[in-house]
Write a protein that holds these residues in place. Sequence first.
Motif, PDB file in Angstrom:
ATOM      1  N   ALA A 236      70.756  32.414 119.236  1.00 28.56           N
ATOM      2  CA  ALA A 236      70.488  31.134 118.588  1.00 28.56           C
ATOM      3  C   ALA A 236      71.787  30.368 118.348  1.00 28.56           C
ATOM      4  CB  ALA A 236      69.765  31.369 117.265  1.00 28.56           C
ATOM      5  N   ARG A 237      71.634  29.082 118.111  1.00 34.54           N
ATOM      6  CA  ARG A 237      72.786  28.265 117.749  1.00 34.54           C
ATOM      7  C   ARG A 237      73.250  28.678 116.361  1.00 34.54           C
ATOM      8  NH1 ARG A 237      72.858  23.428 115.258  1.00 34.54           N
ATOM      9  NH2 ARG A 237      70.593  23.179 115.533  1.00 34.54           N
ATOM     10  N   VAL A 238      74.548  28.631 116.102  1.00 35.27           N
ATOM     11  CA  VAL A 238      75.116  29.078 114.832  1.00 35.27           C
ATOM     12  C   VAL A 238      75.739  27.896 114.102  1.00 35.27           C
ATOM     13  CG1 VAL A 238      76.848  30.547 113.727  1.00 35.27           C
ATOM     14  CG2 VAL A 238      75.548  31.400 115.691  1.00 35.27           C
ATOM     15  N   THR A 239      75.427  27.790 112.805  1.00 32.21           N
ATOM     16  CA  THR A 239      76.117  26.830 111.957  1.00 32.21           C
ATOM     17  C   THR A 239      76.683  27.577 110.758  1.00 32.21           C
ATOM     18  OG1 THR A 239      75.913  24.688 110.814  1.00 32.21           O
ATOM     19  CG2 THR A 239      74.081  26.201 110.584  1.00 32.21           C
ATOM     20  N   PHE A 240      77.915  27.227 110.396  1.00 28.46           N
ATOM     21  CA  PHE A 240      78.600  27.919 109.305  1.00 28.46           C
ATOM     22  C   PHE A 240      78.647  27.043 108.054  1.00 28.46           C
ATOM     23  CE2 PHE A 240      80.611  30.031 112.997  1.00 28.46           C
ATOM     24  CZ  PHE A 240      80.326  31.351 112.662  1.00 28.46           C
ATOM     25  N   TYR A 241      78.514  27.691 106.900  1.00 29.66           N
ATOM     26  CA  TYR A 241      78.719  27.009 105.632  1.00 29.66           C
ATOM     27  C   TYR A 241      79.757  27.792 104.832  1.00 29.66           C
ATOM     28  CZ  TYR A 241      76.041  30.652 103.256  1.00 29.66           C
ATOM     29  OH  TYR A 241      75.622  31.853 102.759  1.00 29.66           O
ATOM     30  N   GLY A 242      80.372  27.138 103.850  1.00 29.52           N
ATOM     31  CA  GLY A 242      81.366  27.822 103.027  1.00 29.52           C
ATOM     32  C   GLY A 242      82.281  26.830 102.352  1.00 29.52           C
ATOM     33  N   ARG A 243      83.441  27.331 101.941  1.00 37.05           N
ATOM     34  CA  ARG A 243      84.410  26.466 101.256  1.00 37.05           C
ATOM     35  C   ARG A 243      85.611  26.149 102.133  1.00 37.05           C
ATOM     36  NH1 ARG A 243      84.498  27.598  94.784  1.00 37.05           N
ATOM     37  NH2 ARG A 243      82.463  28.609  94.574  1.00 37.05           N
ATOM     38  N   GLY A 244      85.787  26.889 103.210  1.00 40.64           N
ATOM     39  CA  GLY A 244      86.937  26.677 104.069  1.00 40.64           C
ATOM     40  C   GLY A 244      86.722  25.572 105.086  1.00 40.64           C
ATOM     41  N   GLU A 245      87.805  25.146 105.707  1.00 37.85           N
ATOM     42  CA  GLU A 245      87.757  24.053 106.679  1.00 37.85           C
ATOM     43  C   GLU A 245      86.941  24.403 107.917  1.00 37.85           C
ATOM     44  OE1 GLU A 245      88.896  20.951 106.582  1.00 37.85           O
ATOM     45  OE2 GLU A 245      89.588  21.174 104.504  1.00 37.85           O
ATOM     46  N   SER A 246      86.786  25.698 108.209  1.00 40.16           N
ATOM     47  CA  SER A 246      86.050  26.080 109.415  1.00 40.16           C
ATOM     48  C   SER A 246      84.554  25.902 109.277  1.00 40.16           C
ATOM     49  CB  SER A 246      86.352  27.542 109.760  1.00 40.16           C
ATOM     50  OG  SER A 246      85.889  28.409 108.728  1.00 40.16           O
ATOM     51  N   ALA A 247      84.060  25.700 108.070  1.00 39.00           N
ATOM     52  CA  ALA A 247      82.623  25.547 107.838  1.00 39.00           C
ATOM     53  C   ALA A 247      82.208  24.099 108.060  1.00 39.00           C
ATOM     54  CB  ALA A 247      82.277  25.986 106.422  1.00 39.00           C
ATOM     55  N   SER A 248      81.158  23.897 108.822  1.00 36.20           N
ATOM     56  CA  SER A 248      80.691  22.532 109.068  1.00 36.20           C
ATOM     57  C   SER A 248      79.952  21.972 107.857  1.00 36.20           C
ATOM     58  CB  SER A 248      79.778  22.498 110.296  1.00 36.20           C
ATOM     59  OG  SER A 248      78.672  23.366 110.141  1.00 36.20           O
ATOM     60  N   ILE A 249      79.332  22.839 107.060  1.00 36.98           N
ATOM     61  CA  ILE A 249      78.724  22.434 105.786  1.00 36.98           C
ATOM     62  C   ILE A 249      79.544  23.101 104.693  1.00 36.98           C
ATOM     63  CG2 ILE A 249      76.622  22.355 104.396  1.00 36.98           C
ATOM     64  CD1 ILE A 249      76.343  20.972 107.106  1.00 36.98           C
ATOM     65  N   ARG A 250      80.278  22.322 103.908  1.00 43.05           N
ATOM     66  CA  ARG A 250      81.211  22.947 102.972  1.00 43.05           C
ATOM     67  C   ARG A 250      81.275  22.191 101.646  1.00 43.05           C
ATOM     68  NH1 ARG A 250      84.308  20.563 107.014  1.00 43.05           N
ATOM     69  NH2 ARG A 250      85.807  18.988 106.328  1.00 43.05           N
ATOM     70  N   ALA A 251      81.807  22.905 100.660  1.00 43.79           N
ATOM     71  CA  ALA A 251      82.018  22.336  99.331  1.00 43.79           C
ATOM     72  C   ALA A 251      83.496  22.015  99.163  1.00 43.79           C
ATOM     73  CB  ALA A 251      81.564  23.305  98.250  1.00 43.79           C
ATOM     74  N   GLU A 252      83.781  20.827  98.717  1.00 46.37           N
ATOM     75  CA  GLU A 252      85.155  20.407  98.463  1.00 46.37           C
ATOM     76  C   GLU A 252      85.285  19.977  97.004  1.00 46.37           C
ATOM     77  OE1 GLU A 252      86.148  18.651 102.948  1.00 46.37           O
ATOM     78  OE2 GLU A 252      85.832  17.266 101.262  1.00 46.37           O
ATOM     79  N   GLY A 253      86.439  20.268  96.412  1.00 46.54           N
ATOM     80  CA  GLY A 253      86.718  19.818  95.050  1.00 46.54           C
ATOM     81  C   GLY A 253      85.775  20.394  94.017  1.00 46.54           C
TER      82      GLY A 253
END
Length: 512
Positions: A236-253
Amino acid sequence: MIPLPLARIAEITSGALSGMADPRAVVRGPVVIDSRAVEPGSLFVAIKGARVDGHDYAAHAIRAGAVAVLAARPVEAPAVIVPDTAAALAELAAAQVRTLSNVTVIGVTGSAGKTSTKDLLARLTARIGATIAPQGSFNNELGHPLTVLRADLDTRFMVLELAARNIGHIKELTRIAPPQIGVVLNVGTAHLGVFGGKEAIAKAKGELVESLPRSGVAVLNADDPLVRGMATRTEARVTFYGRGESASIRAEGVVVDARGRASFTLRTPSGAAHVSLQLYGEHAVENALAAAAAGYELGLPVATIAEELSEATPRSRWRMEVTERADGVTVVNDAYNANPDSMKAAFSAFEVLGRGRRRFAVIAALRELGEEGPALNAELGRLAGGAGLAGLVVAGPDAEPVLAGAHAAAQASAAQPPAGWQGPDGAPPGAPAYHGQPGPGQPAYGQPGQGQPGHGQPGYGQPTRIVHVPDAEAAARELAAWLRPGDAVLIKGPRAMGLERTAELVLGGATQ
């Protein structure tokens, strides 16, 4: 559920009609395993447990309105007799899923946070269409098919929570309801003793992404190396989430307020929006990101995702429930279950939520940790004993490692004077710490007026008061003697200890 005649149920489950069961009678109501939950039109599934045999309640279920009983032996009621009722329940659920061509199945797994993430994601999918999700943590071989069987022809989404107690369990659950989207949160130390190591836990959790079709999506936590590595285990296609820059869905600040609630900027490939969570604890950020990533893959606008996450409140009981008593005592009920990772998250949130107040906690020894159990429970004790609590109650059996760790940490904390500290009457550093039960005329540590000025916490020479009690009721009695207006208390332990009872009694104001 989708209405089915008994003849069709018998065909799906390879069962035989018994007890004057009418093959044309139609099951229209819910499928249940608790006779108290029977409604008119129900199918009652008789499960033989360690202490209770559902077959003994067959006649009661029929009187309450059940059409028939799915049973493993003849009963005094209309029934479909099958070799194994749990297996038949799974087959019935799988057959129903096959008739729902317009349903998108989303599976959520991980060592911690499954229920909270499932609740958030179900809120998001409800913006698109009718959604079915487990009530609480219906995530095993019984709860999973029972949830699936709640679906009907109007259902657009099933958001399902998948738990594993061994290799192969998640694979079997995905066979019942094949997912199109799989969300993996983390690989921690829950059930470590059953699996034997985190790599084995990762293997079990990864069965979710292995089940995904080529057209599906794996939503993976980029900040957890064992979860990130699952990208190679799926077509399957993979999407990453997290806090780092490598995650396409991420939390900042990320910012946490005085009540322990986080806010952040939700960043996606198509824009950003501000999220202010009403859920307690910074660990809720990761759960929100996982739900956001799956919602984004379903086509929800980032503004809509942020709006729903910001409005969400806890749906499932006993998970970071924060209640204020009339006297100002704050009760944090996180008693549903516990493992080393969730304990750390809870104490971290409690440190923020209870800042500037006398804080107390009720915990219990963790289970299913195998050979590492004593060491991990000692670590739990050190976590609690060094948390600056005024009092710690350890409830239940197998508490020795927890108590040893807690006493050691409390003694070490009390022996370290804070910057600028001066003891009573100018006592110099090196004044002895008091650890025993108070004698005549001696104050119990953690009482008002002791500790660091203005903080109400144990200070130099006054370690956390630690007691061991046998059960949840005794824990509530201990707290009743300790708590004063304005205090805060955290209650968290393994499910088997039933510490939600402690919270109920504390909130009721008296033991019963």
